[in-house]
Design an enzyme around this catalytic site. Structure first.
Site, PDB file in Angstrom:
ATOM      1  N   GLU A  55      -5.889 -16.074 -35.926  1.00  0.00           N
ATOM      2  CA  GLU A  55      -4.837 -15.910 -36.924  1.00  0.00           C
ATOM      3  C   GLU A  55      -4.241 -17.272 -37.267  1.00  0.00           C
ATOM      4  O   GLU A  55      -4.011 -18.101 -36.382  1.00  0.00           O
ATOM      5  CB  GLU A  55      -3.759 -14.984 -36.340  1.00  0.00           C
ATOM      6  N   LYS A 137      -1.926 -10.199 -43.918  1.00  0.00           N
ATOM      7  CA  LYS A 137      -1.329  -9.275 -42.946  1.00  0.00           C
ATOM      8  C   LYS A 137      -0.309  -8.395 -43.675  1.00  0.00           C
ATOM      9  O   LYS A 137       0.616  -8.912 -44.321  1.00  0.00           O
ATOM     10  CB  LYS A 137      -0.659 -10.077 -41.819  1.00  0.00           C
ATOM     11  N   CYS A 172      -3.760  -9.750 -35.707  1.00  0.00           N
ATOM     12  CA  CYS A 172      -2.732  -9.557 -34.689  1.00  0.00           C
ATOM     13  C   CYS A 172      -2.291  -8.095 -34.569  1.00  0.00           C
ATOM     14  O   CYS A 172      -3.115  -7.219 -34.317  1.00  0.00           O
ATOM     15  CB  CYS A 172      -1.566 -10.493 -34.999  1.00  0.00           C
TER      16      CYS A 172
END
Length: 346
Positions: A55, A137, A172
């Protein structure tokens, strides 16, 4: 219409995949691009056809506002935003060229600079050097909300076709978003990259277990088992110098050097690679074949023989909205070209 996977979940062809455990070049766009290109070359040199990065590997994960007040973090965050990378930028073009030169499929996590904001982004770059998937995200976690914007709607389309199987990407704690995962599984991924932050051993500074490296790795493992797909856990390492740069030193949840927990999982959740020292950099390689998926799907296919879509299903919206739209077709076309969305392939 029924889906015919090509290659199928019974394909016995063996190929190598790689996941990266490495320290970012903190707050340094130029340095981060150079290191990314070097790691692509290193992984491809070991035979990897698919390469997964952590990430926001460029310019590194900002634990800074978790560990400090916003005022104390402000100088780091200003540099962070300045060293984030544009989607359509010369720096991204260099990374695309590296994927093409090595014949590799690359899943890259980066902080994306778009106008005046930044986003936790991922791209999937084909072996031809084309960006075939771009996503963000969908919901930044906790203190991430003070820095990053929410992901765009098209981010739920996060699986693409490759010669080696259907390749997906998650960032994540998207691994624990139930509705997002249901939509992810509906795209029939056969392997995916879980991009992760640096996270530390359970019990460090009395931190909650959910923020540890072990918990993070288990989340990717769970997606592998639920989806019956190979999972590549990619994460960052933080040195003592890196901790000072990012103002992480002294916060009780951290231990330096450390933060790494990269591992590759099979579709049954088994670990295909040995755990490595959390403080070292390493390209983690596994040789896999898709026929391992059939062994799992025969028992439980959450999108087939182990589903009840008549009782429970997800209704999704995956088309981006605009801040302004135009009734005039010419103006509308010009606006779309200027924005430059990637049409996410399936």
């Amino acid at each position: 219409m029924p889906v015919n996977l090509t290659p199928s979940n019974g394909d016995t062809f063996k190929f190598k995949v790689a996941t990266i455990q490495a320290e970012p070049v903190w707050l340094d766009l130029r340095g981060g691009v150079d290191k990314t290109i070097r790691l692509i070359g290193e992984a491809a040199g070991e035979g990897a056809k698919i390469i997964g990065f952590p990430e926001v590997f460029i310019p590194g994960y900002p634990w800074t506002p978790w560990a400090n007040s916003f005022l104390a973090s402000s100088d780091v965050l200003a540099k962070y935003q300045a060293n984030s990378m544009g989607l359509h930028s010369p720096e991204m073009a260099e990374i695309q060229a590296a994927a093409k030169a090595t014949g590799s499929w690359v899943v890259l996590g980066f902080s994306e600079r778009d106008g005046g904001s930044i986003y936790i982004a991922q791209v999937i770059i084909s072996a031809a050097g084309e960006i075939v998937n771009h996503r963000r995200k969908i919901k930044p976690t906790h203190y991430e909300k003070t820095i990053f914007g929410d992901g765009s709607a098209q981010s739920i389309h996060n699986v693409v076709q490759t010669p080696y199987g259907r390749l997906g990407a998650l960032n994540c704690w998207e691994h624990i978003q139930p509705a997002l995962k249901a939509h992810f599984y509906s795209q029939l991924p056969q392997l995916f990259v879980g991009g992760w932050w640096p996270a530390f051993p359970p019990g460090t500074g009395n931190c909650p277990f959910i923020v540890t490296g072990e918990a993070s790795a288990r989340m990717t493992q769970m997606v592998s088992m639920e989806g019956g797909c190979f999972g590549l856990t990619a994460c960052q390492v933080v040195s003592e110098e890196g901790a000072r740069t990012m103002k992480m030193a002294g916060f009780p949840w951290f231990k330096f050097p450390g933060g790494g927990f990269s591992v590759i999982y099979g579709p049954d959740g088994s670990e295909l690679t040995e755990r490595i020292d959390p403080g070292i950099e390493k390209v983690v390689i596994a040789e896999i074949s898709l026929d391992q998926i059939d062994k799992v799907k025969l028992v439980a296919d959450t999108m087939g023989n182990y589903s009840r879509h008549d009782l429970l299903h997800v209704e999704a919206h995956g088309k981006n909205w605009r801040a302004a739209t135009y009734a005039n077709e010419e103006e509308a076309a010009e606006n779309e070209a200027w924005i430059g969305d990637v049409k996410n392939a399936r």
